[in-house]
Scaffold this motif. Structure first.
Motif, PDB file in Angstrom:
ATOM      1  N   MET A  12      -5.944  12.948  -4.175  1.00  0.00           N
ATOM      2  CA  MET A  12      -4.789  13.120  -3.289  1.00  0.00           C
ATOM      3  C   MET A  12      -5.149  12.773  -1.854  1.00  0.00           C
ATOM      4  N   LEU A  13      -6.354  13.157  -1.424  1.00  0.00           N
ATOM      5  CA  LEU A  13      -6.796  12.824  -0.068  1.00  0.00           C
ATOM      6  C   LEU A  13      -6.898  11.313   0.104  1.00  0.00           C
ATOM      7  N   GLU A  42       1.646   6.668  -6.861  1.00  0.00           N
ATOM      8  CA  GLU A  42       0.546   7.456  -7.424  1.00  0.00           C
ATOM      9  C   GLU A  42       0.658   8.927  -7.034  1.00  0.00           C
ATOM     10  N   ILE A  43       1.074   9.201  -5.796  1.00  0.00           N
ATOM     11  CA  ILE A  43       1.266  10.591  -5.356  1.00  0.00           C
ATOM     12  C   ILE A  43       2.362  11.253  -6.188  1.00  0.00           C
ATOM     13  N   HIS A  44       3.435  10.525  -6.439  1.00  0.00           N
ATOM     14  CA  HIS A  44       4.541  11.061  -7.250  1.00  0.00           C
ATOM     15  C   HIS A  44       4.066  11.404  -8.657  1.00  0.00           C
ATOM     16  N   HIS A  45       3.273  10.512  -9.259  1.00  0.00           N
ATOM     17  CA  HIS A  45       2.753  10.759 -10.602  1.00  0.00           C
ATOM     18  C   HIS A  45       1.818  11.960 -10.624  1.00  0.00           C
ATOM     19  N   THR A  46       1.072  12.163  -9.511  1.00  0.00           N
ATOM     20  CA  THR A  46       0.108  13.261  -9.442  1.00  0.00           C
ATOM     21  C   THR A  46       0.789  14.603  -9.199  1.00  0.00           C
ATOM     22  N   VAL A  47       1.813  14.606  -8.355  1.00  0.00           N
ATOM     23  CA  VAL A  47       2.462  15.849  -7.954  1.00  0.00           C
ATOM     24  C   VAL A  47       3.457  16.347  -8.988  1.00  0.00           C
ATOM     25  N   LEU A  74       0.821  -1.207   0.000  1.00  0.00           N
ATOM     26  CA  LEU A  74       0.000   0.000   0.000  1.00  0.00           C
ATOM     27  C   LEU A  74       0.858   1.262   0.000  1.00  0.00           C
ATOM     28  N   VAL A  75       1.916   1.277   0.816  1.00  0.00           N
ATOM     29  CA  VAL A  75       2.805   2.436   0.872  1.00  0.00           C
ATOM     30  C   VAL A  75       3.465   2.661  -0.487  1.00  0.00           C
ATOM     31  N   TRP A  76       3.940   1.578  -1.101  1.00  0.00           N
ATOM     32  CA  TRP A  76       4.556   1.701  -2.433  1.00  0.00           C
ATOM     33  C   TRP A  76       3.554   2.207  -3.461  1.00  0.00           C
ATOM     34  N   LYS A  77       2.356   1.637  -3.459  1.00  0.00           N
ATOM     35  CA  LYS A  77       1.329   2.019  -4.435  1.00  0.00           C
ATOM     36  C   LYS A  77       0.922   3.471  -4.252  1.00  0.00           C
ATOM     37  N   ALA A  78       0.651   3.876  -3.004  1.00  0.00           N
ATOM     38  CA  ALA A  78       0.216   5.243  -2.738  1.00  0.00           C
ATOM     39  C   ALA A  78       1.320   6.245  -3.060  1.00  0.00           C
ATOM     40  N   THR A  79       2.570   5.914  -2.673  1.00  0.00           N
ATOM     41  CA  THR A  79       3.695   6.819  -2.945  1.00  0.00           C
ATOM     42  C   THR A  79       3.907   7.001  -4.448  1.00  0.00           C
TER      43      THR A  79
END
Length: 252
Positions: free
Chosen positions: A196-197, A112-117, A105-110
């Motif tokens: 993002m939330l 996706e956040i990187h791709h978004t930011v 989950l941490v890898w997946k969320a990180t």
């Protein structure tokens, strides 16, 4: 035949069993929120025509998997037995599964956040979207649901000894997930800031799973209170943006 089935339904006349059933249904539904957020974000990356089938197939397969796990409940309970000790903490198979799920989950969320930011990483985000297939999405849904299923079943065992109550709670909870999956995914898709939330929620849930696997239990009430407060603040922000947009249109 009736005499044979009677012992299996004795709990129907027991008020405490009904309290356990209602409590367990609520608990399963609440625990399913984590999984539902992940499913919504993941399936929104698929082509539009594959999103609804992916949710239905993923959640349907997850229901079958949970029912199969309940059938092997005696084995699931044994997963809490420590298999080795490290840093004065006995690690069980449940702990290792929680840690692995938390890291995923941490890898997946990180990611996706990187791709978004990072706008410069837009090409990589598009490439990632193209690589995600219907089968890949369902596999990831089942992988994470396995983690949550084992944890929720162990929790259920601590609340009741009636296997029928556990089956009913799981079926009701997964049915609620099936009904809520598409509306939640559509809401997340239409509100970019919610993405993002939701990713932040997944990151927090992942870290909580890792901590739990390491022997540091974080009460679920604190987690859901934080998620609820964050969702409330974001809701107020969305309302404020909508009102500003309306005033802007009136001004013109």
């Amino acid at each position: 035949m009736i005499e044979f089935l009677a012992p299996h339904f004795v709990w129907l006349s027991d008020p405490t069993a009904w309290v356990a059933l209602i409590t367990l249904v609520v608990l399963e539904v609440v625990l399913g929120i984590d999984n539902l957020i992940f499913i919504s974000i993941l399936t929104n990356k698929l082509p539009p025509e594959q999103q609804v089938p992916a949710r239905r197939l993923g959640i349907g397969a997850a229901l079958i998997m949970r029912l199969v796990l309940l059938a092997t409940i005696s084995f699931i309970v044994q997963l809490t037995t420590p298999v080795f000790t490290l840093f004065d903490h006995g690690f069980s198979w449940r702990d290792l599964i929680l840690i692995a799920g938390g890291l995923f989950l941490v890898w997946k969320a990180t990611t996706e956040i990187h791709h978004t930011v990072d706008p410069a990483d837009h090409a990589a985000a598009v490439s990632s979207t193209l690589k995600l297939t219907l089968g890949g999405a369902i596999f990831q849904i089942l992988l994470l649901d396995l983690v949550f299923s084992i944890d929720s079943i162990i929790t259920a065992v601590g609340m009741t000894n009636e296997i029928a109550i556990m089956y009913i709670a799981v079926i009701v909870a997964v049915s609620v997930m099936m009904l809520a999956a598409t509306p939640l995914a559509n809401f997340i898709g239409k509100n970019p800031t919610i993405v993002m939330l939701a990713l932040g929620f997944l990151l927090m849930i992942g870290m909580t799973l890792i901590a739990d696997g390491m022997g540091y239990h974080v009460p679920k009430g604190y987690i859901y209170a934080a998620m609820g407060f964050s969702a409330l603040v974001e809701g107020l922000n969305m309302l404020a943006r909508r009102n500003r947009a309306k005033r802007g249109k009136v001004g013109h």
